[in-house]
Enzyme design. Structure first.
Site, mmCIF file in Angstrom:
data_model
loop_
_atom_site.group_PDB
_atom_site.id
_atom_site.type_symbol
_atom_site.label_atom_id
_atom_site.label_comp_id
_atom_site.label_asym_id
_atom_site.label_seq_id
_atom_site.Cartn_x
_atom_site.Cartn_y
_atom_site.Cartn_z
ATOM 1 N N GLY A 131 1.355 -19.924 19.166
ATOM 2 C CA GLY A 131 0.341 -20.724 19.860
ATOM 3 C C GLY A 131 0.238 -20.389 21.341
ATOM 4 N N ASP A 170 -9.027 -9.993 9.235
ATOM 5 C CA ASP A 170 -8.518 -8.649 8.931
ATOM 6 C C ASP A 170 -9.520 -7.527 9.229
ATOM 7 O OD1 ASP A 170 -6.415 -6.963 7.965
ATOM 8 O OD2 ASP A 170 -7.439 -6.782 6.045
ATOM 9 N N ASN A 211 -2.237 -15.164 11.783
ATOM 10 C CA ASN A 211 -1.776 -16.252 12.658
ATOM 11 C C ASN A 211 -2.636 -16.332 13.915
ATOM 12 O OD1 ASN A 211 0.287 -16.765 10.876
ATOM 13 N ND2 ASN A 211 1.875 -15.775 12.099
ATOM 14 N N SER A 232 -1.191 -3.813 10.079
ATOM 15 C CA SER A 232 -0.879 -4.758 9.011
ATOM 16 C C SER A 232 0.439 -5.472 9.296
ATOM 17 C CB SER A 232 -0.747 -4.012 7.684
ATOM 18 O OG SER A 232 -1.940 -3.326 7.393
ATOM 19 N N LYS A 247 -9.498 -2.621 1.880
ATOM 20 C CA LYS A 247 -9.240 -1.434 2.690
ATOM 21 C C LYS A 247 -10.098 -0.247 2.249
ATOM 22 C CE LYS A 247 -5.939 -3.811 4.614
ATOM 23 N NZ LYS A 247 -6.077 -4.435 5.922
ATOM 24 N N HIS A 266 -10.318 -2.532 11.710
ATOM 25 C CA HIS A 266 -9.216 -3.352 11.208
ATOM 26 C C HIS A 266 -8.946 -4.461 12.226
ATOM 27 C CE1 HIS A 266 -4.834 -3.333 9.482
ATOM 28 N NE2 HIS A 266 -5.598 -4.204 8.870
ATOM 29 N N LYS A 307 -2.102 -10.853 12.548
ATOM 30 C CA LYS A 307 -3.546 -11.056 12.729
ATOM 31 C C LYS A 307 -3.990 -12.411 12.187
ATOM 32 C CE LYS A 307 -5.709 -7.426 10.991
ATOM 33 N NZ LYS A 307 -4.593 -6.512 10.643
ATOM 34 N N CYS A 313 1.275 -7.737 11.504
ATOM 35 C CA CYS A 313 1.631 -7.976 12.912
ATOM 36 C C CYS A 313 1.047 -9.288 13.419
ATOM 37 C CB CYS A 313 1.154 -6.828 13.788
ATOM 38 S SG CYS A 313 2.126 -5.328 13.576
ATOM 39 N N ARG A 347 0.844 -1.190 0.000
ATOM 40 C CA ARG A 347 0.000 0.000 0.000
ATOM 41 C C ARG A 347 0.884 1.246 0.000
ATOM 42 N NH1 ARG A 347 -1.650 0.671 4.437
ATOM 43 N NH2 ARG A 347 -1.152 -1.281 5.480
ATOM 44 N N ARG A 360 2.370 -12.214 -0.585
ATOM 45 C CA ARG A 360 1.063 -12.572 -0.024
ATOM 46 C C ARG A 360 0.490 -13.841 -0.636
ATOM 47 N NH1 ARG A 360 -1.278 -8.865 4.010
ATOM 48 N NH2 ARG A 360 0.315 -7.261 4.135
ATOM 49 N N TYR A 417 -1.555 -3.691 -6.962
ATOM 50 C CA TYR A 417 -1.234 -4.527 -5.804
ATOM 51 C C TYR A 417 -2.192 -4.376 -4.623
ATOM 52 C CZ TYR A 417 1.325 -6.963 -2.228
ATOM 53 O OH TYR A 417 1.666 -7.845 -1.241
HETATM 54 O O1 SAT Z 1 -2.338 -4.699 0.972
HETATM 55 S S1 SAT Z 1 -3.355 -4.769 2.045
HETATM 56 O O2 SAT Z 1 -3.693 -3.404 2.489
HETATM 57 O O3 SAT Z 1 -4.549 -5.415 1.578
HETATM 58 C C1 SAT Z 1 -2.755 -5.660 3.371
HETATM 59 C C2 SAT Z 1 -2.559 -4.854 4.587
HETATM 60 O O4 SAT Z 1 -1.780 -3.910 4.576
HETATM 61 O O5 SAT Z 1 -3.189 -5.164 5.619
HETATM 62 MN MN MN Z 2 -4.988 -5.493 7.205
#
Ligand code: SAT
Ligand code: MN
Length: 592
Positions: A502, A285, A264, A258, A216, A236, A262, A260, A79, A377, A207
């Site tokens: 875990g 997300d 997992n 983003s 987003k 978010h 989420k 960090c 982004r 990704r 992207y």
């Molecule tokens: O590229 S995205 O914005 O979809 C992924 C993210 O930054 O959370």
């Molecule tokens: Mn996100």
């Protein structure tokens, strides 16, 4: 020529959709307009087309059935916040944390760039639904794009095609999104939101969050604007169900910036010691949440797939993700192996002796650059997730008992604590800080304020956003408890103070037990904190009470600095900052 398949020829019967698509086609001048229906036959046709065009590589179908590979332009891998605009009549409506542009002038500039942009190309019309059909929170969008990669990703990430057309019927209330790749030139890259018109125009990128407009752009930036207008929250946040050995399910929503962890966390498998406990994923997300008639906060996941970070994903960190991405997945900017499978740093397999890196160059373990981009990704359907909660498909969603705010912080922030009440919890979210990650273009590892992990995603004035959070409480007789966590705290010699992954189940169990009135805590200046006897440390070798104390310690010097950093944000937001936030700050200072 032999007979062409009739794919893409079924235009919408909704007059508002037709008029707008016609106008956009007149502007962009595509060779053809392709109306997506979301069918499986259409999917096969589009994948074949994308492979023929060289946009996708078909991966080894024996090892990775239904999987494809894509490389984005190397200038276009995350982004871009500096190219992202909120275009409202008044600058104040966008607020000091957003880039603002005057809507008329910006629209004129964008439409000039889009003029003739699809000559020789196909304009795909993507109807999509955010949220389960029939949900009081569900919203329909249309994305027009000249990227077949976007079509195939939106097909996974949203409920795309006929289902969205049916939901919309003849209504004119849908989000209008236009996306053109142009020549993917960063100097002509714009991701612009017109919340007052429920419209998005995205140019010059191919992207992720820049172009999968449901994610987003609609679900967060436009969504947050609509949420304020309509009395709900677009956040978010992941959503998970925590099932105890007795079958009780407690639902938790958690905001992290983003990249960090989420995804997992949302798919966590409890360690052996937690026999009988089970985590169910509702979303990884985004959460849309509204006060229900019962006075609880009800949440849905508006998405239908996961756009997760590949590096570091393996059978140890996230076995459910590994199962999820074993088929029907698009991999973007990872490394490609000679056998037609994929690899990334932190994969279960050792580094291949040779492969092609994310930029298409030969790579060996001796290469000094990474094989996969750090923000590479996977795009995978949520229905592949073995831990998918059945409630993820329910129109009502799930009632949220706990909200967790978590940043990535090497210092200062303890492992876990609970807010004293809703207003204090909003203050914790509002003052969240986190180190920047590769999910956005720019420097990595710098602490910045990221209120509620929404800094890049709040579609209006952040001060008013805090006010909206406070207002929502009025319709909640039974509000969620609010918690702050930090999995990333380090010792002075750089060791992580908490094992994470875990083992985060231990923190989660305390949170759930607090919500269910089962666990004790100690009052500290920051909030309620688990004592050693409230926190399950059994079966965690090498980690004892002293380690927990270290992970939980409050360092007054660090907090002095933290308060100054918080003040910087508060000063920027001053005009619309709710007084409650200032009071909370004062209370914290006096407690410290
Ligand atoms: O590229 S995205 O914005 O979809 C992924 C993210 O930054 O959370
Ligand atoms: Mn996100």
């Amino acid at each position: 020529m032999s007979s062409r398949p009739a794919f893409g020829s079924q235009a919408s019967s909704n007059p508002h959709v037709r008029d707008w698509v016609r106008a956009m086609a007149e502007l962009t001048q595509p060779d053809q307009v392709f109306w997506c229906d979301g069918s499986e036959a259409e999917r096969d046709h589009l994948y074949a087309q994308a492979v023929a065009e060289g946009v996708l590589v078909r991966l080894n179908q024996e090892k990775l059935p239904g999987c494809y590979y894509h490389r984005s332009n190397s200038n276009d891998v995350a982004r871009v916040e500096q190219c992202t605009f909120i275009c409202t009549e008044q600058e104040e409506d966008a607020g000091p944390t957003n880039n603002w542009a005057e809507p008329k002038a910006m629209r004129a500039k964008l439409l000039a760039l889009a003029r003739g942009a699809m000559v020789g190309r196909t304009l795909y019309v993507i109807p999509y639904l955010m949220g389960p059909p029939g949900s009081p929170l569900a919203k329909v969008g249309y994305e027009l794009t000249d990227s077949i990669y976007v079509v195939l990703n939106m097909r996974i990430m949203t409920r795309m095609g006929e289902i969205a057309r049916l939901e919309l019927g003849d209504s004119e209330h849908f989000n209008r999104g236009l996306h053109c790749l142009l020549d993917v030139d960063p100097t002509r890259r714009y991701i612009c939101h017109f919340p007052q018109d429920n419209e998005i125009i995205s140019l010059g990128s191919g992207y992720g969050g820049n172009v999968l407009l449901g994610k987003k752009c609609l679900a967060l930036r436009i969504g947050s604007w609509l949420g304020r207008k309509e009395g709900w929250l677009a956040e978010h946040m992941l959503i998970m169900g925590v099932e105890s050995p007795t079958g009780e399910r407690t639902y938790v929503a958690a905001a992290f910036p983003s990249a960090c962890g989420k995804t997992n966390f949302a798919m966590l498998i409890p360690p052996e010691h937690f026999a009988g406990w089970k985590i169910w994923t509702v979303g990884d997300d985004i959460a849309w949440m509204r006060p229900g008639p019962d006075g609880r906060l009800w949440a849905i996941n508006p998405e239908a797939g996961y756009f997760g970070v590949a590096p570091g994903t393996n059978g140890k960190t996230n076995p459910n993700a590994i199962a999820t991405i074993s088929r029907d997945t698009i991999f973007t900017n990872v490394a490609l192996k000679p056998d037609g499978t994929v690899w990334w740093e932190g994969h279960d397999d050792p580094a291949p002796s040779e492969c092609t890196d994310w930029q298409g160059n030969p790579w060996t373990p001796e290469s000094k650059d990474k094989a996969a981009h750090p923000n590479s990704r996977f795009t995978a359907p949520m229905t592949n997730n073995p831990a998918l909660a059945r409630e993820a498909l329910s129109p009502e969603g799930v009632p949220i008992s706990a909200i967790i705010f978590g940043g990535r912080r090497a210092t200062t922030l303890p492992l876990v604590y609970q807010a004293f009440n809703w207003v204090h919890g909003v203050y914790l979210g509002a003052t969240m800080g986190s180190e920047t990650t590769a999910a956005a273009a720019g420097a990595v590892g710098q602490v910045r304020r990221d209120p509620m992990a929404m800094l890049p995603f709040c579609g209006y004035n952040m001060g008013r956003y805090f006010r909206h959070w406070l207002d929502v409480r009025r319709n909640l007789d039974n509000p969620p408890q609010i918690f702050q966590v930090n999995w990333f705290r380090k010792s002075s010699d750089g060791r992580y103070l908490w094992p994470g992954f875990g083992e985060n189940m231990r923190v989660l169990k305390w949170i759930v037990d607090r919500c269910q009135g089962r666990a004790g805590a100690r009052e500290t200046p920051l909030g309620w904190v688990p004592r050693a006897r409230d926190f399950d440390l059994e079966g965690l070798p090498g980690f004892g009470e002293a380690n927990l104390d270290e992970a939980q310690s409050i360092n007054i010097e660090e907090w002095r600095r933290e308060l100054l950093l918080q003040d910087e944000l508060f000063m920027r937001l001053y005009r619309h900052l709710p007084k409650e936030m200032i009071f909370q700050r004062e209370l914290l200072v006096s407690r410290l």
